[in-house]
Design a protein around this motif. Structure first.
Motif, PDB file in Angstrom:
ATOM      1  N   LEU A   7       9.230 -10.762  -1.945  1.00 38.91           N
ATOM      2  CA  LEU A   7       8.528 -11.390  -3.068  1.00 38.91           C
ATOM      3  C   LEU A   7       8.417 -10.359  -4.200  1.00 38.91           C
ATOM      4  N   VAL A   8       9.061 -10.661  -5.302  1.00 43.30           N
ATOM      5  CA  VAL A   8       9.089  -9.751  -6.449  1.00 43.30           C
ATOM      6  C   VAL A   8       8.326 -10.406  -7.595  1.00 43.30           C
ATOM      7  N   VAL A   9       7.225  -9.794  -7.992  1.00 44.98           N
ATOM      8  CA  VAL A   9       6.450 -10.343  -9.111  1.00 44.98           C
ATOM      9  C   VAL A   9       6.827  -9.590 -10.387  1.00 44.98           C
ATOM     10  N   LYS A  47      -1.696  -7.694  -4.145  1.00 42.80           N
ATOM     11  CA  LYS A  47      -2.121  -8.103  -2.796  1.00 42.80           C
ATOM     12  C   LYS A  47      -1.049  -8.897  -2.077  1.00 42.80           C
ATOM     13  N   SER A  48      -0.211  -9.623  -2.869  1.00 46.01           N
ATOM     14  CA  SER A  48       0.720 -10.542  -2.203  1.00 46.01           C
ATOM     15  C   SER A  48       2.179 -10.116  -2.261  1.00 46.01           C
ATOM     16  N   ALA A  49       2.563  -9.370  -3.313  1.00 46.52           N
ATOM     17  CA  ALA A  49       3.995  -9.103  -3.521  1.00 46.52           C
ATOM     18  C   ALA A  49       4.488  -7.922  -2.696  1.00 46.52           C
ATOM     19  N   ASP A  50       5.812  -7.896  -2.475  1.00 50.11           N
ATOM     20  CA  ASP A  50       6.459  -6.726  -1.874  1.00 50.11           C
ATOM     21  C   ASP A  50       6.829  -5.728  -2.970  1.00 50.11           C
ATOM     22  N   VAL A  51       7.157  -6.291  -4.135  1.00 47.63           N
ATOM     23  CA  VAL A  51       7.603  -5.458  -5.256  1.00 47.63           C
ATOM     24  C   VAL A  51       6.936  -5.970  -6.532  1.00 47.63           C
ATOM     25  N   LEU A  52       6.474  -5.041  -7.348  1.00 47.15           N
ATOM     26  CA  LEU A  52       5.947  -5.413  -8.663  1.00 47.15           C
ATOM     27  C   LEU A  52       6.890  -4.845  -9.717  1.00 47.15           C
ATOM     28  N   VAL A  53       7.215  -5.660 -10.721  1.00 51.45           N
ATOM     29  CA  VAL A  53       8.047  -5.198 -11.840  1.00 51.45           C
ATOM     30  C   VAL A  53       7.187  -5.236 -13.099  1.00 51.45           C
ATOM     31  N   GLY A  69      -1.797  -4.767  -1.085  1.00 45.47           N
ATOM     32  CA  GLY A  69      -1.673  -5.144   0.320  1.00 45.47           C
ATOM     33  C   GLY A  69      -0.662  -4.232   1.017  1.00 45.47           C
ATOM     34  N   GLU A  70      -0.646  -4.312   2.349  1.00 46.98           N
ATOM     35  CA  GLU A  70       0.244  -3.411   3.099  1.00 46.98           C
ATOM     36  C   GLU A  70       1.708  -3.689   2.843  1.00 46.98           C
ATOM     37  N   GLN A  71       1.996  -4.946   2.436  1.00 55.52           N
ATOM     38  CA  GLN A  71       3.401  -5.315   2.211  1.00 55.52           C
ATOM     39  C   GLN A  71       3.958  -4.724   0.908  1.00 55.52           C
ATOM     40  N   MET A  72       3.069  -4.318  -0.014  1.00 54.42           N
ATOM     41  CA  MET A  72       3.530  -3.799  -1.317  1.00 54.42           C
ATOM     42  C   MET A  72       4.197  -2.443  -1.112  1.00 54.42           C
ATOM     43  N   ILE A  95       3.555   3.649  -1.798  1.00 52.16           N
ATOM     44  CA  ILE A  95       4.332   2.748  -2.664  1.00 52.16           C
ATOM     45  C   ILE A  95       5.290   3.602  -3.498  1.00 52.16           C
ATOM     46  N   ALA A  96       6.566   3.287  -3.424  1.00 52.32           N
ATOM     47  CA  ALA A  96       7.557   4.022  -4.214  1.00 52.32           C
ATOM     48  C   ALA A  96       7.540   3.512  -5.653  1.00 52.32           C
ATOM     49  N   VAL A  97       7.999   4.352  -6.581  1.00 53.35           N
ATOM     50  CA  VAL A  97       8.055   3.969  -7.997  1.00 53.35           C
ATOM     51  C   VAL A  97       9.462   4.280  -8.518  1.00 53.35           C
ATOM     52  N   THR A  98      10.031   3.335  -9.267  1.00 50.63           N
ATOM     53  CA  THR A  98      11.313   3.583  -9.940  1.00 50.63           C
ATOM     54  C   THR A  98      11.174   3.237 -11.420  1.00 50.63           C
TER      55      THR A  98
END
Ligand code: 8YV
Length: 331
Positions: A7-9, A47-53, A69-72, A95-98
């Motif tokens: 899930l990518v927000v 809280k919900s996404a795996d990836v935030l853009v 959340g743990e999935q992020m 959480i990694a950052v690019t």
């Protein structure tokens, strides 16, 4: 999780082709209305996404990251500068950052050169006279600006963008000077005929133009402080296409008002998107040229940035090291 699409927000509207490809590869939650997300919406995404853009307009601070959340697992910034993200907090949280380096270099360097030209040759004032239908006709002493060729340009931050600017500036006959955390390799200095200044203060005192091309980090916040700005001579102009926070904007404004510096070209602002009335008044008076953070605003640049975001997410989700990881040593 293995076969499930992440899930990518995405916090803002991105180019159509990028959104379409994201829709194929990921479970993409897009923001087609382009309305900036509120802190509560960003927290829900964390809280919900795996990836935030996110983009430069989203503040991803430690408090927000603490709610992840743990999935992020990844914050894939759509942008080169990562001062909108508390990178240390993200990394501490696992959480990694690019980011998207390299693809907006030429566009930003073009815009920096454009601002030098605009301020020195009064482009905005001239264009405004024409659109108002106010041209009284040619005159030998009217709308005079200043020659660019032969002047000294001091580049603060000689990374990719600084060097791309230096190449352009040389073609305009400018002499290249620079200050950087690290001196660039001798071959680069030779090619650009660039003079290195270990002391920023001393460089500032001797330049006709100063261009800010370094990232905004805790170390560069107000690097051009009220004290340092005083080194600029009254004929000097300051160009900023990096980040507003690098300059003490109040001090700069006071100096412009007092004619202690000749002008400025600003694409970025300390409290963006707020721009002070005083700066706007100075722009109306033709003393400064203001642009709404357009440095990388080309169709090509934004498509390339989106492509980089996709590659970073895809590589990361496939279990590899993403090409544009942001590491603490880079900050
Ligand atoms: C971007 C920028 O438009 O990439 C950067 O650091 O300053 C801009 O050119 C913006 O950051 C997108 O998030």
């Amino acid at each position: 999780m293995v076969n499930k699409k992440p899930l990518v927000v995405v916090t803002r509207k991105l180019p159509d082709a990028i959104e379409a490809r994201m829709g194929e590869l990921f479970e993409a939650q897009l923001n087609t209305s382009d309305t900036p997300m509120t802190p509560a919406e960003l927290a829900a995404a964390m809280k919900s996404a795996d990836v935030l853009v996110p983009t430069v307009t989203d503040r991803i601070d430690a408090a927000l990251i603490a709610q992840a959340g743990e999935q992020m697992r990844l914050i894939a910034n759509f942008g080169n500068g990562v001062d909108n993200i508390d990178v240390a907090a993200a990394l501490n949280h696992g959480i990694a950052v690019t980011n998207t380096p390299g693809v907006l270099t030429e566009d930003t360097a073009d815009m920096t050169m454009a601002l030098i030209l605009a301020v020195m040759r009064r482009l905005v004032e001239g264009a405004r006279i024409m659109t108002a239908g106010d041209w009284p006709g040619w005159s030998p002493t009217w709308m005079l600006g200043h020659r660019i060729s032969g002047k000294r340009l001091g580049i603060l931050g000689m990374g990719r963008i600084g060097q791309a600017l230096a190449h352009r500036a040389r073609a305009f006959g400018l002499q290249i000077h620079y200050h950087n955390r690290r001196r660039v390799p001798p071959a680069v200095e030779t090619e650009l005929e660039a003079t290195y200044w270990d002391s920023l203060d001393q460089m500032l005192a001797r330049m006709d133009f100063v261009s800010i091309n370094c990232p905004h980090t805790p170390a560069t916040y107000h690097l051009l402080s009220a004290r340092r700005l005083k080194y600029l001579h009254p004929e000097a102009i300051l160009i900023n296409t990096a980040r507003g926070e690098i300059v003490d904007e109040n001090a700069l404004t006071r100096m412009l008002e007092a004619d202690e510096i000749a002008g400025a070209g600003l694409d970025v602002f300390e409290h963006a998107p707020a721009v002070s009335d005083k700066l706007i008044a100075l722009a109306k008076a033709g003393k400064v040229t203001l642009l709404p953070h357009m440095g990388s605003a080309t169709f090509e640049g934004r498509a390339d940035m989106g492509e980089k975001v996709i590659i970073n997410i895809k590589t990361f989700m496939d279990g590899h090291r993403p090409p544009d990881r942001v590491l603490p040593s880079m900050l």
